[in-house]
Design an enzyme around this catalytic site. Structure first.
Site, short mmCIF file in Angstrom:
data_model
loop_
_atom_site.label_atom_id
_atom_site.label_comp_id
_atom_site.label_asym_id
_atom_site.label_seq_id
_atom_site.Cartn_x
_atom_site.Cartn_y
_atom_site.Cartn_z
N GLY A 188 0.82 -1.21 0.00
CA GLY A 188 0.00 0.00 0.00
C GLY A 188 0.85 1.26 0.00
O GLY A 188 2.03 1.21 -0.33
N HIS A 202 4.04 1.85 -8.29
CA HIS A 202 3.09 0.75 -8.18
C HIS A 202 2.11 0.77 -9.36
O HIS A 202 1.76 -0.28 -9.90
CB HIS A 202 2.29 0.86 -6.87
CG HIS A 202 3.14 0.80 -5.63
ND1 HIS A 202 3.33 1.90 -4.82
CD2 HIS A 202 3.82 -0.21 -5.05
CE1 HIS A 202 4.09 1.55 -3.79
NE2 HIS A 202 4.41 0.28 -3.91
N GLN A 241 8.06 -9.05 7.81
CA GLN A 241 9.26 -8.60 7.08
C GLN A 241 9.90 -7.37 7.71
O GLN A 241 10.87 -6.83 7.18
CB GLN A 241 8.98 -8.40 5.60
CG GLN A 241 8.08 -7.23 5.27
CD GLN A 241 7.60 -7.27 3.82
OE1 GLN A 241 6.84 -8.16 3.43
NE2 GLN A 241 8.08 -6.34 3.02
P1 AMP Z 1 6.13 -2.11 -1.71
O1 AMP Z 1 4.71 -1.72 -1.56
O2 AMP Z 1 7.09 -1.01 -1.43
O3 AMP Z 1 6.45 -3.39 -1.02
O4 AMP Z 1 6.32 -2.40 -3.27
C1 AMP Z 1 5.45 -3.23 -3.97
C2 AMP Z 1 6.04 -3.49 -5.32
O5 AMP Z 1 6.20 -2.27 -6.02
C3 AMP Z 1 7.44 -4.14 -5.25
O6 AMP Z 1 7.54 -5.12 -6.27
C4 AMP Z 1 8.34 -2.97 -5.50
O7 AMP Z 1 9.59 -3.32 -6.05
C5 AMP Z 1 7.53 -2.16 -6.50
N1 AMP Z 1 7.97 -0.76 -6.50
C6 AMP Z 1 8.16 0.05 -5.44
N2 AMP Z 1 8.63 1.25 -5.84
C7 AMP Z 1 8.75 1.18 -7.19
C8 AMP Z 1 9.20 2.10 -8.20
N3 AMP Z 1 9.64 3.31 -7.90
N4 AMP Z 1 9.18 1.68 -9.49
C9 AMP Z 1 8.76 0.43 -9.81
N5 AMP Z 1 8.33 -0.48 -8.91
C10 AMP Z 1 8.32 -0.11 -7.62
#
Ligand code: AMP
Length: 293
Positions: A23, A29, A53
């Site tokens: 989120g 995202h 985690q």
């Molecule tokens: P998180 O909610 O931070 O756990 O991220 C969820 C997914 O979004 C993970 O696969 C992250 O690597 C991806 N993600 C987060 N930030 C970025 C970004 N700036 N560009 C591309 N994917 C992202």
């Protein structure tokens, strides 16, 4: 767009495209969701701040929770459902029991050997593998989308899915490029923690990566590129945890200079700015060699 709270209600979405998130969504995202939608399957976005985690003392309780805005972003990006399980649904025996279970998991080597995130957040990948395994089992997706922003995490999930080939034989893990602000800062839910005056220094990460790419293009060795990254990070008052050049598959130090391969190495950085932890990475195309050259 459907809002799913309990795993059994995911049944109509089996063989979907899954985008796991915690989120506090942003354009990074959204790019994963759009990419997944463009591949033609119904997209399910999971929104779950996974306690296992986070280590004690990390930002689990203050991690931003922005469900209404997340719902709107998912809908606009083309998701057919969001899955928002409770901690109790995910871990019915409690978080302590779940942590103990996670600690007993056998992790892929890329989750334990590189001494990158695995060294600085020693319990992190066990929790990540635990929650992604649960999400895969609950959703039974045909494909899952992860960002290169968390490069070691992406490699861990790819190897975990490969290893569990029989159980998750249909799941294709897709890597999606990092989305950046116009000035180069990689988008992150944690950027919200940055004060206005820290924002400029946060650019040190992308600038250090650009410096490493320049070193690679110039044919310098990885030690030179690493010291150049550290120099740029220090200029921005960033406290370095690691700033390294690694082999993109294993994330281990590059052993041999293989100019004929024009090897594409990966530069990876973790650094702190007054307690806010930031990570970033980029590929470094060019004849990058090991320390010996
Ligand atoms: P998180 O909610 O931070 O756990 O991220 C969820 C997914 O979004 C993970 O696969 C992250 O690597 C991806 N993600 C987060 N930030 C970025 C970004 N700036 N560009 C591309 N994917 C992202």
């Amino acid at each position: 767009m459907q809002i799913v709270e309990h795993a059994p209600s995911l049944a109509p979405f089996h063989a979907c495209a899954l985008v796991p998130t915690m989120g506090a969504l942003h354009a990074g995202h959204a790019s994963l969701i759009k990419r997944a939608a463009s591949d033609g399957r119904p997209v399910v976005v999971s929104l779950f701040v996974n306690p296992t985690q986070f280590a004690a003392g990390e930002d689990f309780s203050k991690y931003p929770r922005t469900l209404e805005a997340d719902r709107a972003l998912c809908q606009a990006a083309g998701a057919e459902a969001i899955f928002i399980p409770s901690v109790t649904d995910m871990y019915p025996h409690g978080v302590d029991a779940a942590n103990a279970q996670a600690a007993a998991l056998k992790l892929p080597l890329v989750a334990t050997q590189p001494q990158l995130e695995d060294a600085w957040r020693p319990t992190h990948f066990a929790g990540v593998c635990q929650v992604v395994a649960k999400l895969f089992d609950m959703c039974q997706p045909a494909a899952a989308y992860f960002g290169e922003k968390d490069f070691q995490q992406l490699r861990v999930i790819q190897d975990m899915a490969r290893r569990e080939g029989a159980r998750w034989k249909n799941i294709v893990v897709h890597a999606c490029p990092t989305i950046r602000e116009s000035d180069g800062l990689a988008m992150s839910s944690r950027n919200r923690y940055l004060q206005a005056n820290q924002r400029e220094n946060a650019l040190g990460l992308s600038r250090a990566l650009a410096a490493a790419q320049e070193c690679a293009r110039a044919g310098m060795d990885s030690a030179a590129a690493e010291s150049e990254m550290r120099r740029v990070l220090a200029q921005h008052q960033l406290e370095v945890e690691y700033a390294v050049i690694r082999a993109p598959e294993t994330l281990l130090p590059i052993e041999k200079f293989q100019p004929e391969l024009k090897s594409v190495a990966r530069a990876l950085i973790a650094a702190r700015l007054d307690g806010v932890r930031l990570i970033d990475n980029a590929s470094c195309a060019g004849a990058i060699s090991d320390r010996g050259g």
